[in-house]
Design a protein around this motif. Structure first.
Motif, PDB file in Angstrom:
ATOM      1  N   ARG A 111      54.195  71.480  92.961  1.00 19.17           N
ATOM      2  CA  ARG A 111      55.416  71.334  92.159  1.00 19.17           C
ATOM      3  C   ARG A 111      55.390  72.080  90.821  1.00 19.17           C
ATOM      4  O   ARG A 111      56.292  71.909  89.990  1.00 19.17           O
ATOM      5  N   GLY A 112      54.364  72.890  90.613  1.00 21.05           N
ATOM      6  CA  GLY A 112      54.418  73.833  89.494  1.00 21.05           C
ATOM      7  C   GLY A 112      54.223  73.271  88.101  1.00 21.05           C
ATOM      8  O   GLY A 112      54.583  73.913  87.112  1.00 21.05           O
ATOM      9  N   TYR A 113      53.634  72.067  87.982  1.00 25.94           N
ATOM     10  CA  TYR A 113      53.366  71.535  86.637  1.00 25.94           C
ATOM     11  C   TYR A 113      51.965  71.936  86.179  1.00 25.94           C
ATOM     12  O   TYR A 113      51.003  71.866  86.960  1.00 25.94           O
ATOM     13  N   GLY A 114      51.795  72.279  84.907  1.00 21.49           N
ATOM     14  CA  GLY A 114      50.489  72.419  84.284  1.00 21.49           C
ATOM     15  C   GLY A 114      49.656  73.567  84.825  1.00 21.49           C
ATOM     16  O   GLY A 114      50.152  74.454  85.519  1.00 21.49           O
ATOM     17  N   TYR A 115      48.346  73.546  84.452  1.00 23.03           N
ATOM     18  CA  TYR A 115      47.403  74.520  85.014  1.00 23.03           C
ATOM     19  C   TYR A 115      46.105  73.788  85.389  1.00 23.03           C
ATOM     20  O   TYR A 115      45.756  72.802  84.747  1.00 23.03           O
ATOM     21  N   PRO A 116      45.443  74.284  86.417  1.00 23.09           N
ATOM     22  CA  PRO A 116      44.239  73.577  86.882  1.00 23.09           C
ATOM     23  C   PRO A 116      43.066  73.801  85.945  1.00 23.09           C
ATOM     24  O   PRO A 116      42.865  74.916  85.455  1.00 23.09           O
ATOM     25  N   ILE A 117      42.313  72.754  85.673  1.00 20.57           N
ATOM     26  CA  ILE A 117      41.088  72.942  84.904  1.00 20.57           C
ATOM     27  C   ILE A 117      39.857  72.564  85.732  1.00 20.57           C
ATOM     28  O   ILE A 117      38.741  72.781  85.297  1.00 20.57           O
ATOM     29  N   SER A 118      40.061  71.999  86.895  1.00 24.91           N
ATOM     30  CA  SER A 118      38.962  71.793  87.845  1.00 24.91           C
ATOM     31  C   SER A 118      39.606  71.685  89.218  1.00 24.91           C
ATOM     32  O   SER A 118      40.812  71.862  89.350  1.00 24.91           O
ATOM     33  N   SER A 119      38.814  71.360  90.205  1.00 22.85           N
ATOM     34  CA  SER A 119      39.398  71.323  91.545  1.00 22.85           C
ATOM     35  C   SER A 119      40.402  70.178  91.688  1.00 22.85           C
ATOM     36  O   SER A 119      41.234  70.185  92.592  1.00 22.85           O
ATOM     37  N   ASN A 120      40.340  69.191  90.794  1.00 27.47           N
ATOM     38  CA  ASN A 120      41.309  68.101  90.872  1.00 27.47           C
ATOM     39  C   ASN A 120      42.185  67.984  89.631  1.00 27.47           C
ATOM     40  O   ASN A 120      43.373  67.668  89.725  1.00 27.47           O
ATOM     41  N   GLU A 121      41.580  68.228  88.483  1.00 25.99           N
ATOM     42  CA  GLU A 121      42.253  67.882  87.241  1.00 25.99           C
ATOM     43  C   GLU A 121      43.171  69.011  86.768  1.00 25.99           C
ATOM     44  O   GLU A 121      42.881  70.187  86.977  1.00 25.99           O
ATOM     45  N   ILE A 122      44.255  68.630  86.117  1.00 26.94           N
ATOM     46  CA  ILE A 122      45.137  69.628  85.496  1.00 26.94           C
ATOM     47  C   ILE A 122      45.392  69.272  84.039  1.00 26.94           C
ATOM     48  O   ILE A 122      45.174  68.133  83.616  1.00 26.94           O
ATOM     49  N   ALA A 123      45.816  70.304  83.285  1.00 22.52           N
ATOM     50  CA  ALA A 123      46.271  70.103  81.905  1.00 22.52           C
ATOM     51  C   ALA A 123      47.772  70.338  81.875  1.00 22.52           C
ATOM     52  O   ALA A 123      48.277  71.278  82.498  1.00 22.52           O
ATOM     53  N   LEU A 124      48.471  69.471  81.151  1.00 20.34           N
ATOM     54  CA  LEU A 124      49.937  69.577  81.026  1.00 20.34           C
ATOM     55  C   LEU A 124      50.314  69.786  79.571  1.00 20.34           C
ATOM     56  O   LEU A 124      49.698  69.199  78.668  1.00 20.34           O
ATOM     57  N   SER A 125      51.339  70.564  79.333  1.00 14.85           N
ATOM     58  CA  SER A 125      51.926  70.604  77.988  1.00 14.85           C
ATOM     59  C   SER A 125      52.692  69.297  77.773  1.00 14.85           C
ATOM     60  O   SER A 125      53.057  68.625  78.743  1.00 14.85           O
ATOM     61  N   PRO A 126      52.945  68.926  76.519  1.00 15.22           N
ATOM     62  CA  PRO A 126      53.686  67.679  76.286  1.00 15.22           C
ATOM     63  C   PRO A 126      55.048  67.656  76.991  1.00 15.22           C
ATOM     64  O   PRO A 126      55.457  66.607  77.488  1.00 15.22           O
ATOM     65  N   VAL A 127      55.736  68.789  77.058  1.00 13.04           N
ATOM     66  CA  VAL A 127      57.040  68.799  77.719  1.00 13.04           C
ATOM     67  C   VAL A 127      56.889  68.497  79.214  1.00 13.04           C
ATOM     68  O   VAL A 127      57.657  67.724  79.789  1.00 13.04           O
ATOM     69  N   GLU A 128      55.850  69.090  79.834  1.00 13.61           N
ATOM     70  CA  GLU A 128      55.625  68.813  81.256  1.00 13.61           C
ATOM     71  C   GLU A 128      55.270  67.341  81.467  1.00 13.61           C
ATOM     72  O   GLU A 128      55.759  66.694  82.404  1.00 13.61           O
ATOM     73  N   ALA A 129      54.411  66.827  80.585  1.00 18.20           N
ATOM     74  CA  ALA A 129      54.016  65.423  80.718  1.00 18.20           C
ATOM     75  C   ALA A 129      55.228  64.509  80.537  1.00 18.20           C
ATOM     76  O   ALA A 129      55.412  63.537  81.275  1.00 18.20           O
ATOM     77  N   ALA A 130      56.078  64.840  79.550  1.00 14.46           N
ATOM     78  CA  ALA A 130      57.268  64.019  79.309  1.00 14.46           C
ATOM     79  C   ALA A 130      58.162  64.014  80.543  1.00 14.46           C
ATOM     80  O   ALA A 130      58.736  62.992  80.911  1.00 14.46           O
ATOM     81  N   HIS A 131      58.260  65.165  81.198  1.00 15.75           N
ATOM     82  CA  HIS A 131      59.115  65.237  82.374  1.00 15.75           C
ATOM     83  C   HIS A 131      58.568  64.369  83.508  1.00 15.75           C
ATOM     84  O   HIS A 131      59.324  63.668  84.196  1.00 15.75           O
ATOM     85  N   LEU A 132      57.241  64.380  83.687  1.00 11.55           N
ATOM     86  CA  LEU A 132      56.641  63.533  84.730  1.00 11.55           C
ATOM     87  C   LEU A 132      56.787  62.054  84.379  1.00 11.55           C
ATOM     88  O   LEU A 132      57.022  61.219  85.258  1.00 11.55           O
ATOM     89  N   LEU A 133      56.679  61.730  83.092  1.00  8.05           N
ATOM     90  CA  LEU A 133      56.914  60.346  82.661  1.00  8.05           C
ATOM     91  C   LEU A 133      58.363  59.944  82.920  1.00  8.05           C
ATOM     92  O   LEU A 133      58.661  58.857  83.420  1.00  8.05           O
ATOM     93  N   TYR A 134      59.258  60.847  82.563  1.00  4.90           N
ATOM     94  CA  TYR A 134      60.686  60.582  82.702  1.00  4.90           C
ATOM     95  C   TYR A 134      61.060  60.328  84.154  1.00  4.90           C
ATOM     96  O   TYR A 134      61.832  59.421  84.476  1.00  4.90           O
ATOM     97  N   ARG A 135      60.455  61.115  85.049  1.00  9.72           N
ATOM     98  CA  ARG A 135      60.744  60.975  86.471  1.00  9.72           C
ATOM     99  C   ARG A 135      60.034  59.784  87.092  1.00  9.72           C
ATOM    100  O   ARG A 135      60.249  59.490  88.268  1.00  9.72           O
TER     101      ARG A 135
END
Lengths: 354, 354
Positions: free
Chosen positions: A28-52
């Motif tokens: 779904r195109g959010y964030g960027y991968p920092i390991s094989s499982n974990e991702i980093a999100l910008s605050p706007v991306e995180a807010a959108h996932l919270l909102y949804r």
């Protein structure tokens, strides 16, 4: 099952583990991968996932506070977060993915004032293709001309509605070049704010489209009224018997520096075989005709041109007004930015529905 | 046989004898009678008769010089003569008679900045009826708000084309008064440039048309985004749990005095049962809805409103832009002039084809 994120306020990033990489980034195109499982999100991306409701909550590293959408947004009271969130959510709801314009998210991110890279429909951050650079501002944020860049400018108004403008470099071109030479030495009088050309050859108006005939008289040698711009251009080329310096001086008296800028643009357009006429009825400097062979067979004008100095600062409200009006009369709004040497830089702005 | 006139430059009048009274005044509405045969003409009227070839020439009292149209016009290099001549000729060519706004020409002439009294079609200066007062300016002449008067404003652009605006006092009225009370004490957060109202009753948006719902969430208790103006109005009435003074303070921070003027206009409109929403997409302050009962059944908005201080000075080019845009979207352009006490004076400007 909803995931939780971990908010590192200092880094300005939200980390999410579990199956976040597959669930949020890869599909779904959010964030960027920092390991094989974990991702980093910008605050706007995180807010959108919270909102949804896709993220349950975000835990603040600093104090362990559990933030939901409302409290996460309240932590970011600056307007730039608010307007970016609105545009991010709007484009996602229209089916587009977009990432912050930063190399952690995308290779070769757009430069300048861009906020996001928007991907082509159906593509995401890993696909190596960017549809356009997106800049986001509130309606009260001024835009300096020097910052204009090709891409899309999204303006969020005070009631949170969004207008998208496509910004492009423009090179006006035409072929208004009838096989008629400029007459020489026509008798003319300089009035306060315009010039009367007495009995010039009909072609000066009818083919070359200078001036405006005084009506109600015989027409084979019209009495033409010219603007000071037209007169300065014609005098410079010997077509009328006025001293070019005197006409320009009069122009500067009534319009100041603006006259010189407009004359630079008028001249540039004529040299591109485009005919500029006044844009007054549209509140602009010029309307332009790309292919004049005879006034009797004139097409609609194509561009509305507004002239500004190169260091001009636009107010988004004025941009909205100009672009809306041009759209309503089926013309393209073009801004001609004139530097101190009289060189002209051309930009068009058009409404876009993503 | 053509007549000649006698020009008294000091009085600013051209006298014509012979059968001028019958020929020019009684049957065609030029000048005013000063004897059973002789009439006096204003320079614009005389220029028009010269231009038409109805007057052969005008002889200057001071030096006996014989002036034709070209030399008579050259004697009056001020632009106001030029623009008045153009409009006078245009209206006559459309079949209207008009006289200088002076009691020598008409009983009860229009006052203020009027240049001419225009008579109803088919009527003349002797018929005791005036269709409207006409003021004429060049496109570079500023118009102060205090000078606005009911009547017609003709603007001559730099290429000598004429735009006519009908100027009227306006009293916006509406009946947007659904049988729904304002809620009280809804939870709200002040962001930088807007206010979020969390989960208010649906009617606040759906019937009373405050704010804009955040999309993509369940809708029976919407998350509403309000402008600072809406929020200031709602806070003042206890509908949201923010301190009205704090919201207004924020408004002044982001917009300065303009915020107070816009709030005065917003409040005036709401009290007239007219619903104002942002006019940003039209480059205006507000668009207005006269009869909102439910957002689901909204009609098109009727007015575009631009707010100015009472001592504002208009540039004709901006007027042209505003009125043209409003016309293009089938709305009426309205100017709300706000004085230091917050009282609002309403004017409409519309394009007119005489």
């Amino acid at each position: 099952m909803s995931l939780e994120g971990r908010f590192d306020a200092e880094a300005g990033l939200v980390y999410v583990g579990g199956d976040a990489r597959q669930r949020y980034h890869d599909s779904r195109g959010y964030g960027y991968p920092i390991s094989s499982n974990e991702i980093a999100l910008s605050p706007v991306e995180a807010a959108h996932l919270l909102y949804r409701g896709d993220l349950e909550a975000v835990v603040d590293d600093a104090n362990g506070a559990r933030l939901d959408f409302q409290s996460f947004v309240a932590r970011e009271p600056g307007d730039h977060f608010g307007v970016r969130f609105l545009v991010y959510a709007d484009l996602r709801s229209r089916g587009f993915y977009l990432s912050p314009a930063d190399e952690s998210w995308v290779e070769d991110p757009p430069t300048g004032e861009a906020d996001f890279a928007v991907f082509p429909r159906g593509k995401g951050p890993g696909d190596g293709e960017i549809a356009y650079a997106l800049r986001i501002i509130g309606e009260r944020t001024d835009v300096s001309a020097a910052e204009l860049a090709e891409g899309v400018l999204a303006v969020v108004d005070e009631e949170s509605e969004i207008t998208y403008f496509e910004v492009n470099r423009e090179e006006p071109t035409g072929d208004s070049n009838p096989d008629v030479a400029l007459p020489q030495g026509c008798e003319a009088d300089l009035l306060a704010d315009r010039v009367v050309v007495w009995d010039p050859p009909l072609e000066l108006y009818e083919r070359l489209f200078y001036g405006q005939p005084l009506e109600g008289r015989e027409y084979d040698r019209p009495t033409l009224q010219c603007s000071l711009l037209e007169a300065a251009y014609l005098a410079e080329r010997g077509a009328i018997d006025l001293d070019p310096a005197t006409v320009r001086e009069r122009g500067r008296e009534v319009e100041g520096d603006r006259f010189e800028r407009r004359l630079a643009v008028y001249t540039d357009l004529r040299e591109r075989d485009v005919v500029p006429k006044t844009g007054y009825k549209f509140g602009a400097d010029f309307r332009t005709y790309a292919a004049v062979d005879s006034v009797a067979e004139l097409d609609h004008s194509e561009l509305l041109v507004r002239v500004h100095p190169a260091d001009y600062v636009f107010e988004p409200r004025d941009l909205a007004l100009d672009v809306r009006l041009a759209h309503g009369v089926r013309k393209t709004m073009v801004f001609a930015l004139v530097d101190d040497d009289g060189d002209v830089d051309w930009w068009s702005l058009e409404r876009l529905t993503p």
